[in-house]
Design a protein around this motif. Structure first.
Motif, PDB file in Angstrom:
ATOM      1  N   GLU B 208       0.838  -1.199   0.000  1.00 23.31           N
ATOM      2  CA  GLU B 208       0.000   0.000   0.000  1.00 23.31           C
ATOM      3  C   GLU B 208       0.869   1.244   0.000  1.00 23.31           C
ATOM      4  OE1 GLU B 208      -2.072   0.784   3.666  1.00 23.31           O
ATOM      5  OE2 GLU B 208      -0.896  -0.717   4.722  1.00 23.31           O
ATOM      6  N   PHE B 209       0.236   2.382  -0.301  1.00 22.92           N
ATOM      7  CA  PHE B 209       0.952   3.650  -0.295  1.00 22.92           C
ATOM      8  C   PHE B 209       1.088   4.178   1.128  1.00 22.92           C
ATOM      9  CE2 PHE B 209      -0.561   3.654  -4.703  1.00 22.92           C
ATOM     10  CZ  PHE B 209       0.580   4.070  -5.357  1.00 22.92           C
ATOM     11  N   THR B 210       2.179   4.918   1.357  1.00 23.13           N
ATOM     12  CA  THR B 210       2.359   5.553   2.669  1.00 23.13           C
ATOM     13  C   THR B 210       1.834   6.990   2.661  1.00 23.13           C
ATOM     14  OG1 THR B 210       4.582   6.242   2.002  1.00 23.13           O
ATOM     15  CG2 THR B 210       4.412   4.172   3.210  1.00 23.13           C
ATOM     16  N   GLU B 211       1.445   7.488   1.489  1.00 22.58           N
ATOM     17  CA  GLU B 211       0.999   8.885   1.355  1.00 22.58           C
ATOM     18  C   GLU B 211      -0.281   9.144   2.149  1.00 22.58           C
ATOM     19  OE1 GLU B 211       1.304  12.272   0.933  1.00 22.58           O
ATOM     20  OE2 GLU B 211       2.420  11.721  -0.887  1.00 22.58           O
ATOM     21  N   LYS B 212      -0.327  10.323   2.841  1.00 26.27           N
ATOM     22  CA  LYS B 212      -1.530  10.693   3.594  1.00 26.27           C
ATOM     23  C   LYS B 212      -2.117  12.024   3.123  1.00 26.27           C
ATOM     24  CE  LYS B 212      -0.955   7.192   6.413  1.00 26.27           C
ATOM     25  NZ  LYS B 212      -1.643   5.991   5.946  1.00 26.27           N
ATOM     26  N   ASP B 213      -1.383  12.795   2.315  1.00 25.70           N
ATOM     27  CA  ASP B 213      -1.804  14.139   1.912  1.00 25.70           C
ATOM     28  C   ASP B 213      -2.970  14.062   0.917  1.00 25.70           C
ATOM     29  OD1 ASP B 213      -2.085  16.671   0.871  1.00 25.70           O
ATOM     30  OD2 ASP B 213       0.060  16.975   0.480  1.00 25.70           O
ATOM     31  N   PRO B 214      -4.139  14.640   1.274  1.00 28.23           N
ATOM     32  CA  PRO B 214      -5.296  14.557   0.371  1.00 28.23           C
ATOM     33  C   PRO B 214      -5.085  15.314  -0.934  1.00 28.23           C
ATOM     34  CG  PRO B 214      -5.761  15.988   2.252  1.00 28.23           C
ATOM     35  CD  PRO B 214      -4.440  15.337   2.523  1.00 28.23           C
ATOM     36  N   ASN B 215      -4.109  16.221  -0.960  1.00 28.07           N
ATOM     37  CA  ASN B 215      -3.826  16.966  -2.187  1.00 28.07           C
ATOM     38  C   ASN B 215      -2.758  16.248  -3.039  1.00 28.07           C
ATOM     39  OD1 ASN B 215      -4.127  19.090  -4.021  1.00 28.07           O
ATOM     40  ND2 ASN B 215      -2.304  20.121  -3.180  1.00 28.07           N
ATOM     41  N   THR B 216      -2.896  14.924  -3.161  1.00 23.46           N
ATOM     42  CA  THR B 216      -2.023  14.137  -4.043  1.00 23.46           C
ATOM     43  C   THR B 216      -2.904  13.180  -4.836  1.00 23.46           C
ATOM     44  OG1 THR B 216      -1.761  12.406  -2.381  1.00 23.46           O
ATOM     45  CG2 THR B 216      -0.063  14.131  -2.434  1.00 23.46           C
ATOM     46  N   ASP B 217      -2.352  12.686  -5.949  1.00 27.65           N
ATOM     47  CA  ASP B 217      -3.107  11.740  -6.782  1.00 27.65           C
ATOM     48  C   ASP B 217      -3.484  10.487  -5.995  1.00 27.65           C
ATOM     49  OD1 ASP B 217      -0.463  10.842  -6.668  1.00 27.65           O
ATOM     50  OD2 ASP B 217      -0.255  10.537  -8.827  1.00 27.65           O
ATOM     51  N   VAL B 218      -2.552   9.991  -5.168  1.00 25.52           N
ATOM     52  CA  VAL B 218      -2.778   8.739  -4.431  1.00 25.52           C
ATOM     53  C   VAL B 218      -4.011   8.831  -3.533  1.00 25.52           C
ATOM     54  CG1 VAL B 218      -1.847   7.340  -2.523  1.00 25.52           C
ATOM     55  CG2 VAL B 218      -0.400   7.900  -4.478  1.00 25.52           C
ATOM     56  N   VAL B 219      -4.069   9.884  -2.710  1.00 26.35           N
ATOM     57  CA  VAL B 219      -5.155   9.976  -1.717  1.00 26.35           C
ATOM     58  C   VAL B 219      -6.465  10.419  -2.364  1.00 26.35           C
ATOM     59  CG1 VAL B 219      -5.871  11.026   0.461  1.00 26.35           C
ATOM     60  CG2 VAL B 219      -3.484  10.350   0.119  1.00 26.35           C
ATOM     61  N   ALA B 220      -6.399  11.384  -3.294  1.00 23.76           N
ATOM     62  CA  ALA B 220      -7.628  11.863  -3.946  1.00 23.76           C
ATOM     63  C   ALA B 220      -8.334  10.716  -4.666  1.00 23.76           C
ATOM     64  CB  ALA B 220      -7.299  12.995  -4.915  1.00 23.76           C
ATOM     65  N   LEU B 221      -7.570   9.859  -5.341  1.00 21.72           N
ATOM     66  CA  LEU B 221      -8.172   8.715  -6.048  1.00 21.72           C
ATOM     67  C   LEU B 221      -8.846   7.773  -5.053  1.00 21.72           C
ATOM     68  CD1 LEU B 221      -8.518   7.139  -8.757  1.00 21.72           C
ATOM     69  CD2 LEU B 221      -6.394   5.946  -8.166  1.00 21.72           C
ATOM     70  N   LYS B 222      -8.134   7.495  -3.962  1.00 20.07           N
ATOM     71  CA  LYS B 222      -8.674   6.591  -2.947  1.00 20.07           C
ATOM     72  C   LYS B 222      -9.962   7.149  -2.332  1.00 20.07           C
ATOM     73  CE  LYS B 222      -5.475   4.876  -0.048  1.00 20.07           C
ATOM     74  NZ  LYS B 222      -4.700   4.964   1.202  1.00 20.07           N
TER      75      LYS B 222
END
Lengths: 251, 251
Positions: B208-222
Protein backbone atom coordinates in the motif's frame (compact mmCIF):
# COMPACT_ATOMS: atom_id res chain seq x y z
CA UNK A 1 30.98 4.43 3.52
CA UNK A 2 28.76 1.38 3.08
CA UNK A 3 27.79 1.39 -0.59
CA UNK A 4 25.30 -0.61 -2.65
CA UNK A 5 26.85 -0.82 -6.12
CA UNK A 6 24.67 -1.69 -9.11
CA UNK A 7 24.33 -0.90 -12.83
CA UNK A 8 22.35 -1.76 -15.95
CA UNK A 9 25.15 -3.26 -18.06
CA UNK A 10 25.25 -6.43 -15.95
CA UNK A 11 27.25 -7.53 -12.91
CA UNK A 12 30.45 -8.31 -14.84
CA UNK A 13 30.46 -5.08 -16.89
CA UNK A 14 33.80 -3.27 -16.95
CA UNK A 15 32.32 -0.01 -15.69
CA UNK A 16 31.00 -1.62 -12.50
CA UNK A 17 34.25 -3.51 -11.90
CA UNK A 18 36.27 -0.30 -12.39
CA UNK A 19 34.18 1.45 -9.75
CA UNK A 20 34.51 -1.52 -7.40
CA UNK A 21 38.28 -1.60 -7.77
CA UNK A 22 38.61 2.16 -7.24
CA UNK A 23 36.46 2.19 -4.10
CA UNK A 24 36.87 -1.18 -2.34
CA UNK A 25 39.93 -0.21 -0.29
CA UNK A 26 38.27 2.80 1.29
CA UNK A 27 34.64 1.70 1.40
CA UNK A 28 32.54 -1.36 2.10
CA UNK A 29 30.93 -2.34 -1.20
CA UNK A 30 27.89 -4.58 -1.72
CA UNK A 31 27.43 -5.54 -5.36
CA UNK A 32 23.87 -6.42 -6.41
CA UNK A 33 23.40 -6.06 -10.16
CA UNK A 34 21.51 -7.56 -13.10
CA UNK A 35 22.81 -10.96 -14.24
CA UNK A 36 22.91 -9.65 -17.83
CA UNK A 37 22.70 -6.35 -19.69
CA UNK A 38 19.50 -4.39 -19.03
CA UNK A 39 20.11 -1.17 -20.95
CA UNK A 40 17.30 1.24 -21.86
CA UNK A 41 14.90 -0.55 -19.54
CA UNK A 42 13.82 2.75 -17.97
CA UNK A 43 12.32 2.42 -14.54
CA UNK A 44 10.98 -1.08 -15.26
CA UNK A 45 10.26 -3.46 -12.40
CA UNK A 46 9.54 -7.18 -12.57
CA UNK A 47 6.11 -8.07 -11.23
CA UNK A 48 4.80 -10.71 -13.67
CA UNK A 49 7.79 -13.02 -13.15
CA UNK A 50 9.63 -14.15 -10.03
CA UNK A 51 13.15 -12.94 -9.33
CA UNK A 52 16.16 -15.15 -8.72
CA UNK A 53 19.33 -14.13 -6.90
CA UNK A 54 22.67 -15.87 -7.45
CA UNK A 55 25.99 -15.39 -5.61
CA UNK A 56 28.78 -14.78 -8.11
CA UNK A 57 32.57 -14.81 -7.95
CA UNK A 58 35.12 -12.66 -9.77
CA UNK A 59 38.19 -14.80 -10.18
CA UNK A 60 37.98 -17.08 -7.14
CA UNK A 61 36.61 -14.49 -4.73
CA UNK A 62 32.99 -13.75 -3.83
CA UNK A 63 31.98 -10.58 -5.69
CA UNK A 64 28.26 -10.02 -5.24
CA UNK A 65 24.71 -11.00 -6.16
CA UNK A 66 23.39 -11.36 -9.71
CA UNK A 67 19.65 -10.73 -10.00
CA UNK A 68 17.38 -11.93 -12.84
CA UNK A 69 15.70 -8.51 -13.03
CA UNK A 70 16.09 -4.83 -13.80
CA UNK A 71 18.33 -2.26 -12.07
CA UNK A 72 15.33 -1.01 -10.04
CA UNK A 73 14.59 -4.61 -8.98
CA UNK A 74 18.23 -4.97 -7.86
CA UNK A 75 18.03 -1.92 -5.60
CA UNK A 76 14.73 -3.03 -4.07
CA UNK A 77 15.76 -6.62 -3.40
CA UNK A 78 19.25 -5.58 -2.20
CA UNK A 79 17.88 -3.18 0.38
CA UNK A 80 14.99 -5.38 1.50
CA UNK A 81 16.35 -8.93 1.29
CA UNK A 82 20.11 -9.07 0.76
CA UNK A 83 21.84 -6.35 2.81
CA UNK A 84 20.58 -6.58 6.36
CA UNK A 85 22.23 -3.46 7.78
CA UNK A 86 22.02 0.25 6.89
CA UNK A 87 23.91 1.60 3.88
CA UNK A 88 25.09 5.14 3.19
CA UNK A 89 24.80 5.33 -0.58
CA UNK A 90 23.31 3.68 -3.67
CA UNK A 91 25.81 3.94 -6.53
CA UNK A 92 24.90 2.97 -10.09
CA UNK A 93 27.38 2.61 -12.95
CA UNK A 94 29.71 3.34 -14.51
CA UNK A 95 27.44 3.13 -17.53
CA UNK A 96 28.88 2.56 -20.99
CA UNK A 97 27.43 5.62 -22.75
CA UNK A 98 26.09 8.95 -21.49
CA UNK A 99 22.72 9.37 -19.79
CA UNK A 100 21.76 12.96 -20.47
CA UNK A 101 18.64 14.76 -21.72
CA UNK A 102 15.68 12.62 -22.63
CA UNK A 103 17.84 9.51 -22.22
CA UNK A 104 17.63 10.05 -18.44
CA UNK A 105 14.06 8.71 -18.73
CA UNK A 106 15.12 5.61 -20.70
CA UNK A 107 18.15 4.82 -18.55
CA UNK A 108 18.34 1.78 -16.33
CA UNK A 109 21.47 3.23 -14.69
CA UNK A 110 19.58 6.34 -13.60
CA UNK A 111 16.49 4.37 -12.54
CA UNK A 112 18.60 2.42 -10.04
CA UNK A 113 19.67 5.71 -8.43
CA UNK A 114 16.08 7.02 -8.54
CA UNK A 115 14.89 3.83 -6.86
CA UNK A 116 17.49 4.39 -4.14
CA UNK A 117 16.12 7.90 -3.61
CA UNK A 118 12.52 6.65 -3.50
CA UNK A 119 13.57 4.24 -0.74
CA UNK A 120 15.20 7.11 1.16
CA UNK A 121 18.91 6.67 0.40
CA UNK A 122 21.40 9.17 -1.05
CA UNK A 123 22.17 7.93 -4.54
CA UNK A 124 24.43 8.59 -7.51
CA UNK A 125 24.29 7.42 -11.14
CA UNK A 126 27.53 7.66 -13.15
CA UNK A 127 27.89 7.36 -16.91
CA UNK A 128 30.81 7.71 -19.29
CA UNK A 129 30.21 9.33 -22.67
CA UNK A 130 31.68 6.55 -24.84
CA UNK A 131 30.37 3.26 -26.24
CA UNK A 132 33.38 1.67 -27.85
CA UNK A 133 35.58 -0.12 -25.29
CA UNK A 134 36.09 2.89 -23.05
CA UNK A 135 38.69 3.16 -20.29
CA UNK A 136 36.85 3.78 -17.03
CA UNK A 137 39.91 4.75 -14.94
CA UNK A 138 39.39 8.50 -14.80
CA UNK A 139 35.63 8.23 -14.27
CA UNK A 140 36.14 5.82 -11.35
CA UNK A 141 38.82 8.11 -9.93
CA UNK A 142 36.43 11.08 -10.14
CA UNK A 143 33.77 9.15 -8.22
CA UNK A 144 36.27 8.34 -5.46
CA UNK A 145 37.15 12.07 -5.25
CA UNK A 146 33.45 12.96 -5.05
CA UNK A 147 32.86 10.46 -2.23
CA UNK A 148 35.85 11.91 -0.33
CA UNK A 149 34.36 15.38 -0.81
CA UNK A 150 30.91 14.31 0.40
CA UNK A 151 32.43 12.56 3.41
CA UNK A 152 34.80 15.42 4.23
CA UNK A 153 31.99 17.97 4.07
CA UNK A 154 29.57 15.69 5.92
CA UNK A 155 26.95 16.07 3.20
CA UNK A 156 24.21 13.70 4.21
CA UNK A 157 21.15 15.27 2.62
CA UNK A 158 18.92 13.06 0.59
CA UNK A 159 20.33 13.70 -2.87
CA UNK A 160 20.05 11.77 -6.11
CA UNK A 161 22.78 12.88 -8.53
CA UNK A 162 23.06 12.05 -12.20
CA UNK A 163 26.73 12.38 -13.21
CA UNK A 164 28.07 12.21 -16.75
CA UNK A 165 31.76 12.20 -17.57
CA UNK A 166 33.26 13.12 -20.95
CA UNK A 167 35.58 10.54 -22.50
CA UNK A 168 38.63 12.80 -22.68
CA UNK A 169 42.15 12.74 -21.26
CA UNK A 170 41.93 14.20 -17.73
CA UNK A 171 43.76 17.42 -18.64
CA UNK A 172 41.26 18.16 -21.41
CA UNK A 173 38.24 18.05 -19.09
CA UNK A 174 37.11 21.64 -18.61
CA UNK A 175 35.68 21.25 -15.10
CA UNK A 176 32.34 20.44 -13.48
CA UNK A 177 29.01 22.01 -14.45
CA UNK A 178 25.88 21.74 -12.33
CA UNK A 179 23.11 21.74 -14.94
CA UNK A 180 19.47 20.74 -15.43
CA UNK A 181 18.38 17.83 -17.63
CA UNK A 182 17.63 18.84 -21.22
CA UNK A 183 14.04 18.06 -22.27
CA UNK A 184 14.50 18.53 -26.02
CA UNK A 185 13.82 15.55 -28.31
CA UNK A 186 16.47 13.43 -29.98
CA UNK A 187 16.65 13.06 -33.73
CA UNK A 188 15.65 9.45 -34.16
CA UNK A 189 14.89 7.18 -37.07
CA UNK A 190 13.92 3.60 -37.79
CA UNK A 191 16.05 1.62 -40.20
CA UNK A 192 13.98 -0.86 -42.21
CA UNK A 193 15.43 -4.24 -43.11
CA UNK A 194 14.14 -7.47 -44.64
CA UNK A 195 14.99 -10.71 -42.82
CA UNK A 196 16.14 -13.87 -44.69
CA UNK A 197 12.48 -15.04 -44.71
CA UNK A 198 11.29 -11.92 -46.53
CA UNK A 199 9.75 -10.19 -43.50
CA UNK A 200 10.16 -6.51 -42.65
CA UNK A 201 11.72 -5.44 -39.35
CA UNK A 202 12.95 -2.18 -37.87
CA UNK A 203 16.02 -1.05 -35.93
CA UNK A 204 15.53 1.98 -33.70
CA UNK A 205 18.40 4.46 -34.03
CA UNK A 206 19.14 7.65 -32.09
CA UNK A 207 21.08 10.14 -34.17
CA UNK A 208 21.73 13.29 -32.17
CA UNK A 209 20.29 15.74 -29.67
CA UNK A 210 18.47 18.86 -30.83
CA UNK A 211 19.42 20.76 -27.62
CA UNK A 212 21.55 23.92 -28.08
CA UNK A 213 21.41 25.50 -24.59
CA UNK A 214 24.88 25.36 -22.96
CA UNK A 215 23.21 25.36 -19.54
CA UNK A 216 21.94 21.78 -19.98
CA UNK A 217 23.50 18.38 -19.33
CA UNK A 218 23.47 17.53 -23.06
CA UNK A 219 25.50 20.53 -24.26
CA UNK A 220 27.80 20.91 -21.21
CA UNK A 221 28.89 17.26 -21.56
CA UNK A 222 29.52 17.66 -25.27
CA UNK A 223 31.63 20.76 -24.52
CA UNK A 224 33.91 18.73 -22.24
CA UNK A 225 32.48 19.31 -18.76
CA UNK A 226 31.63 16.72 -16.14
CA UNK A 227 27.90 17.31 -15.59
CA UNK A 228 26.07 16.90 -12.30
CA UNK A 229 22.26 17.03 -12.28
CA UNK A 230 20.28 16.50 -9.08
CA UNK A 231 17.12 14.48 -9.79
CA UNK A 232 13.81 14.02 -8.03
CA UNK A 233 11.18 11.40 -8.79
CA UNK A 234 8.32 13.80 -9.46
CA UNK A 235 7.03 14.23 -13.00
CA UNK A 236 4.31 16.76 -12.05
CA UNK A 237 4.28 19.89 -14.20
CA UNK A 238 3.36 22.33 -11.46
CA UNK A 239 2.88 25.48 -13.54
CA UNK A 240 0.34 23.68 -15.74
CA UNK A 241 -1.38 22.21 -12.67
CA UNK A 242 -2.29 25.72 -11.54
CA UNK A 243 -3.61 26.67 -14.98
CA UNK A 244 -5.84 23.65 -15.59
CA UNK A 245 -7.30 23.58 -12.09
CA UNK A 246 -10.02 25.92 -13.39
CA UNK A 247 -11.14 23.46 -16.10
CA UNK A 248 -14.78 22.58 -15.64
CA UNK A 249 -15.18 19.29 -17.49
CA UNK A 250 -18.87 18.24 -17.69
CA UNK A 251 -19.50 14.48 -17.39
CA UNK B 1 -9.68 14.54 -33.68
CA UNK B 2 -7.05 12.22 -35.11
CA UNK B 3 -5.90 10.05 -32.23
CA UNK B 4 -3.05 7.58 -31.78
CA UNK B 5 -4.38 5.00 -29.32
CA UNK B 6 -1.96 2.76 -27.43
CA UNK B 7 -1.55 1.06 -24.05
CA UNK B 8 0.68 -1.30 -22.08
CA UNK B 9 -1.77 -4.17 -21.54
CA UNK B 10 -1.52 -5.26 -25.20
CA UNK B 11 -3.52 -4.46 -28.34
CA UNK B 12 -6.46 -6.71 -27.48
CA UNK B 13 -6.82 -5.56 -23.87
CA UNK B 14 -10.38 -4.69 -22.85
CA UNK B 15 -9.44 -1.20 -21.69
CA UNK B 16 -8.06 -0.22 -25.10
CA UNK B 17 -11.03 -1.71 -26.93
CA UNK B 18 -13.47 0.12 -24.63
CA UNK B 19 -11.77 3.41 -25.44
CA UNK B 20 -11.79 2.59 -29.16
CA UNK B 21 -15.48 1.77 -29.11
CA UNK B 22 -16.39 4.92 -27.16
CA UNK B 23 -14.42 7.24 -29.46
CA UNK B 24 -14.44 5.72 -32.96
CA UNK B 25 -17.69 7.33 -34.11
CA UNK B 26 -16.56 10.85 -33.34
CA UNK B 27 -12.82 10.60 -33.91
CA UNK B 28 -10.34 8.99 -36.29
CA UNK B 29 -8.44 6.38 -34.27
CA UNK B 30 -5.11 4.78 -35.15
CA UNK B 31 -4.34 1.80 -32.92
CA UNK B 32 -0.63 0.98 -32.48
CA UNK B 33 -0.03 -1.06 -29.33
CA UNK B 34 2.20 -3.80 -27.92
CA UNK B 35 1.43 -7.29 -29.26
CA UNK B 36 1.34 -8.58 -25.66
CA UNK B 37 1.18 -7.21 -22.12
CA UNK B 38 4.04 -4.86 -21.21
CA UNK B 39 3.08 -3.69 -17.73
CA UNK B 40 5.56 -2.03 -15.35
CA UNK B 41 8.07 -1.59 -18.17
CA UNK B 42 8.58 2.06 -17.24
CA UNK B 43 9.94 4.19 -20.04
CA UNK B 44 11.79 1.26 -21.62
CA UNK B 45 12.69 1.35 -25.28
CA UNK B 46 13.94 -1.48 -27.48
CA UNK B 47 17.39 -0.85 -28.92
CA UNK B 48 19.20 -4.19 -28.64
CA UNK B 49 16.54 -6.06 -30.65
CA UNK B 50 14.72 -5.20 -33.87
CA UNK B 51 11.03 -4.33 -33.80
CA UNK B 52 8.32 -6.04 -35.83
CA UNK B 53 4.95 -4.58 -36.74
CA UNK B 54 1.92 -6.72 -37.60
CA UNK B 55 -1.52 -5.66 -38.88
CA UNK B 56 -4.24 -7.16 -36.70
CA UNK B 57 -8.00 -7.61 -37.05
CA UNK B 58 -10.73 -7.46 -34.41
CA UNK B 59 -13.45 -9.78 -35.61
CA UNK B 60 -13.08 -9.56 -39.39
CA UNK B 61 -12.21 -5.87 -39.53
CA UNK B 62 -8.77 -4.25 -39.57
CA UNK B 63 -8.12 -2.88 -36.08
CA UNK B 64 -4.54 -1.66 -35.88
CA UNK B 65 -0.84 -2.48 -35.62
CA UNK B 66 0.70 -4.81 -33.03
CA UNK B 67 4.33 -3.99 -32.21
CA UNK B 68 6.88 -6.37 -30.68
CA UNK B 69 8.07 -3.65 -28.28
CA UNK B 70 7.21 -1.39 -25.37
CA UNK B 71 4.55 1.35 -25.18
CA UNK B 72 7.24 4.00 -25.81
CA UNK B 73 8.42 2.03 -28.88
CA UNK B 74 4.80 1.95 -30.16
CA UNK B 75 4.47 5.73 -29.96
CA UNK B 76 7.80 6.32 -31.69
CA UNK B 77 7.24 3.87 -34.52
CA UNK B 78 3.60 4.93 -34.97
CA UNK B 79 4.49 8.59 -35.38
CA UNK B 80 7.61 8.02 -37.49
CA UNK B 81 6.76 5.00 -39.64
CA UNK B 82 3.09 4.02 -39.51
CA UNK B 83 0.89 7.15 -39.46
CA UNK B 84 1.99 9.39 -42.28
CA UNK B 85 -0.15 12.44 -41.48
CA UNK B 86 -0.41 14.73 -38.42
CA UNK B 87 -2.31 13.59 -35.36
CA UNK B 88 -3.96 15.67 -32.64
CA UNK B 89 -3.49 13.47 -29.59
CA UNK B 90 -1.64 10.48 -28.18
CA UNK B 91 -4.01 8.52 -25.93
CA UNK B 92 -2.79 5.65 -23.74
CA UNK B 93 -5.05 3.24 -21.87
CA UNK B 94 -7.37 2.45 -20.34
CA UNK B 95 -4.95 0.71 -18.01
CA UNK B 96 -6.12 -2.12 -15.78
CA UNK B 97 -5.04 -0.69 -12.41
CA UNK B 98 -4.25 2.83 -11.21
CA UNK B 99 -1.05 4.69 -12.09
CA UNK B 100 -0.57 7.14 -9.25
CA UNK B 101 2.31 8.15 -6.98
CA UNK B 102 5.60 6.37 -7.48
CA UNK B 103 3.88 3.96 -9.87
CA UNK B 104 3.82 6.78 -12.43
CA UNK B 105 7.56 6.09 -12.90
CA UNK B 106 7.06 2.34 -13.38
CA UNK B 107 4.06 2.67 -15.69
CA UNK B 108 4.19 1.71 -19.35
CA UNK B 109 0.80 3.42 -19.86
CA UNK B 110 2.18 6.74 -18.64
CA UNK B 111 5.46 6.34 -20.54
CA UNK B 112 3.52 6.15 -23.82
CA UNK B 113 1.92 9.52 -23.03
CA UNK B 114 5.28 10.96 -21.94
CA UNK B 115 6.83 9.75 -25.20
CA UNK B 116 4.05 11.54 -27.09
CA UNK B 117 4.87 14.74 -25.18
CA UNK B 118 8.61 14.37 -25.89
CA UNK B 119 7.77 14.13 -29.59
CA UNK B 120 5.65 17.30 -29.32
CA UNK B 121 2.09 15.96 -29.20
CA UNK B 122 -0.65 16.58 -26.62
CA UNK B 123 -1.06 13.32 -24.76
CA UNK B 124 -3.23 11.63 -22.16
CA UNK B 125 -2.76 8.46 -20.08
CA UNK B 126 -5.89 6.92 -18.54
CA UNK B 127 -6.02 4.25 -15.85
CA UNK B 128 -8.85 2.61 -13.93
CA UNK B 129 -8.32 1.80 -10.26
CA UNK B 130 -9.27 -1.90 -10.43
CA UNK B 131 -7.43 -5.09 -11.36
CA UNK B 132 -10.13 -7.77 -11.27
CA UNK B 133 -12.17 -7.80 -14.51
CA UNK B 134 -13.20 -4.17 -14.36
CA UNK B 135 -15.95 -2.58 -16.46
CA UNK B 136 -14.37 0.21 -18.49
CA UNK B 137 -17.65 1.84 -19.64
CA UNK B 138 -17.67 4.86 -17.36
CA UNK B 139 -13.93 5.51 -17.74
CA UNK B 140 -14.24 5.44 -21.55
CA UNK B 141 -17.29 7.72 -21.34
CA UNK B 142 -15.34 10.17 -19.17
CA UNK B 143 -12.51 10.30 -21.73
CA UNK B 144 -15.03 11.08 -24.50
CA UNK B 145 -16.43 13.93 -22.35
CA UNK B 146 -12.91 15.25 -21.75
CA UNK B 147 -12.11 15.22 -25.48
CA UNK B 148 -15.37 17.11 -26.20
CA UNK B 149 -14.37 19.66 -23.54
CA UNK B 150 -10.85 20.08 -24.97
CA UNK B 151 -12.26 20.45 -28.49
CA UNK B 152 -15.06 22.82 -27.43
CA UNK B 153 -12.64 25.04 -25.54
CA UNK B 154 -10.01 24.83 -28.28
CA UNK B 155 -7.34 23.75 -25.80
CA UNK B 156 -4.35 22.96 -27.94
CA UNK B 157 -1.46 23.59 -25.60
CA UNK B 158 1.16 20.92 -25.32
CA UNK B 159 -0.14 19.03 -22.31
CA UNK B 160 0.57 15.55 -21.00
CA UNK B 161 -2.16 14.49 -18.57
CA UNK B 162 -2.15 11.49 -16.26
CA UNK B 163 -5.76 10.58 -15.47
CA UNK B 164 -6.90 8.03 -12.90
CA UNK B 165 -10.49 6.98 -12.47
CA UNK B 166 -11.93 5.33 -9.36
CA UNK B 167 -13.80 2.07 -9.91
CA UNK B 168 -17.12 3.25 -8.50
CA UNK B 169 -20.65 3.59 -9.81
CA UNK B 170 -20.83 6.97 -11.61
CA UNK B 171 -23.07 8.58 -8.96
CA UNK B 172 -20.54 7.75 -6.22
CA UNK B 173 -17.66 9.56 -7.93
CA UNK B 174 -17.09 12.77 -5.96
CA UNK B 175 -15.78 14.88 -8.86
CA UNK B 176 -12.45 15.76 -10.44
CA UNK B 177 -9.32 16.81 -8.53
CA UNK B 178 -6.27 18.39 -10.17
CA UNK B 179 -3.42 17.13 -8.03
CA UNK B 180 0.36 16.56 -8.09
CA UNK B 181 1.95 13.11 -8.18
CA UNK B 182 2.73 11.74 -4.72
CA UNK B 183 6.43 10.97 -4.23
CA UNK B 184 6.09 8.90 -1.06
CA UNK B 185 7.31 5.27 -1.14
CA UNK B 186 5.07 2.23 -1.32
CA UNK B 187 5.15 -0.43 1.34
CA UNK B 188 6.65 -3.33 -0.58
CA UNK B 189 7.88 -6.78 0.28
CA UNK B 190 9.38 -9.83 -1.39
CA UNK B 191 7.66 -13.15 -0.89
CA UNK B 192 10.16 -16.02 -0.80
CA UNK B 193 9.22 -19.37 -2.33
CA UNK B 194 11.02 -22.62 -3.14
CA UNK B 195 10.55 -24.06 -6.64
CA UNK B 196 9.94 -27.82 -7.24
CA UNK B 197 13.71 -28.22 -7.79
CA UNK B 198 14.55 -26.81 -4.34
CA UNK B 199 15.69 -23.36 -5.51
CA UNK B 200 14.73 -20.07 -3.84
CA UNK B 201 12.88 -17.40 -5.80
CA UNK B 202 11.14 -14.13 -4.92
CA UNK B 203 7.86 -12.48 -5.88
CA UNK B 204 7.81 -8.70 -5.65
CA UNK B 205 4.62 -7.42 -3.97
CA UNK B 206 3.36 -3.88 -3.48
CA UNK B 207 1.20 -3.57 -0.40
CA UNK B 208 0.00 0.00 0.00
CA UNK B 209 0.95 3.65 -0.29
CA UNK B 210 2.36 5.55 2.67
CA UNK B 211 1.00 8.89 1.36
CA UNK B 212 -1.53 10.69 3.59
CA UNK B 213 -1.80 14.14 1.91
CA UNK B 214 -5.30 14.56 0.37
CA UNK B 215 -3.83 16.97 -2.19
CA UNK B 216 -2.02 14.14 -4.04
CA UNK B 217 -3.11 11.74 -6.78
CA UNK B 218 -2.78 8.74 -4.43
CA UNK B 219 -5.15 9.98 -1.72
CA UNK B 220 -7.63 11.86 -3.95
CA UNK B 221 -8.17 8.72 -6.05
CA UNK B 222 -8.67 6.59 -2.95
CA UNK B 223 -11.23 9.12 -1.68
CA UNK B 224 -13.32 8.70 -4.83
CA UNK B 225 -12.14 11.53 -7.09
CA UNK B 226 -11.08 11.34 -10.71
CA UNK B 227 -7.51 12.67 -10.57
CA UNK B 228 -5.80 14.69 -13.28
CA UNK B 229 -2.05 15.33 -13.01
CA UNK B 230 -0.17 17.24 -15.71
CA UNK B 231 3.26 15.70 -16.31
CA UNK B 232 6.53 16.92 -17.78
CA UNK B 233 9.53 14.82 -18.72
CA UNK B 234 12.05 16.62 -16.54
CA UNK B 235 13.44 14.90 -13.45
CA UNK B 236 15.73 17.81 -12.45
CA UNK B 237 15.43 18.84 -8.80
CA UNK B 238 15.86 22.57 -9.33
CA UNK B 239 15.99 23.73 -5.71
CA UNK B 240 18.86 21.32 -5.01
CA UNK B 241 20.62 22.37 -8.23
CA UNK B 242 20.96 25.89 -6.81
CA UNK B 243 22.30 24.62 -3.50
CA UNK B 244 24.95 22.25 -4.83
CA UNK B 245 26.26 24.62 -7.50
CA UNK B 246 28.66 25.95 -4.88
CA UNK B 247 30.25 22.53 -4.29
CA UNK B 248 33.97 22.66 -5.02
CA UNK B 249 34.92 19.05 -5.67
CA UNK B 250 38.70 18.63 -5.99
CA UNK B 251 39.86 16.04 -8.56
Amino acid sequence: MRILLTNDDGIFAEGLCALYDALCNQHEIFVVAPEAERSAVGHAITIADPLRVKKVKRGNIFFGYAVSGTPADCVKIALKEIIHSPIDLVLSGINRGANVGINVLYSGTVSAATEGAILGYPSIAVSLDEYKEPDYCFAAYFVSCLLDFLKGNKIKSNFCLNINIPFLPAHKIKGIKFVPQSTKPLIERFEKRIDPHGNLYYWQCSEEFTEKDPNTDVVALKEGYITITPLFHNLTRFELLNKISSWNIPF
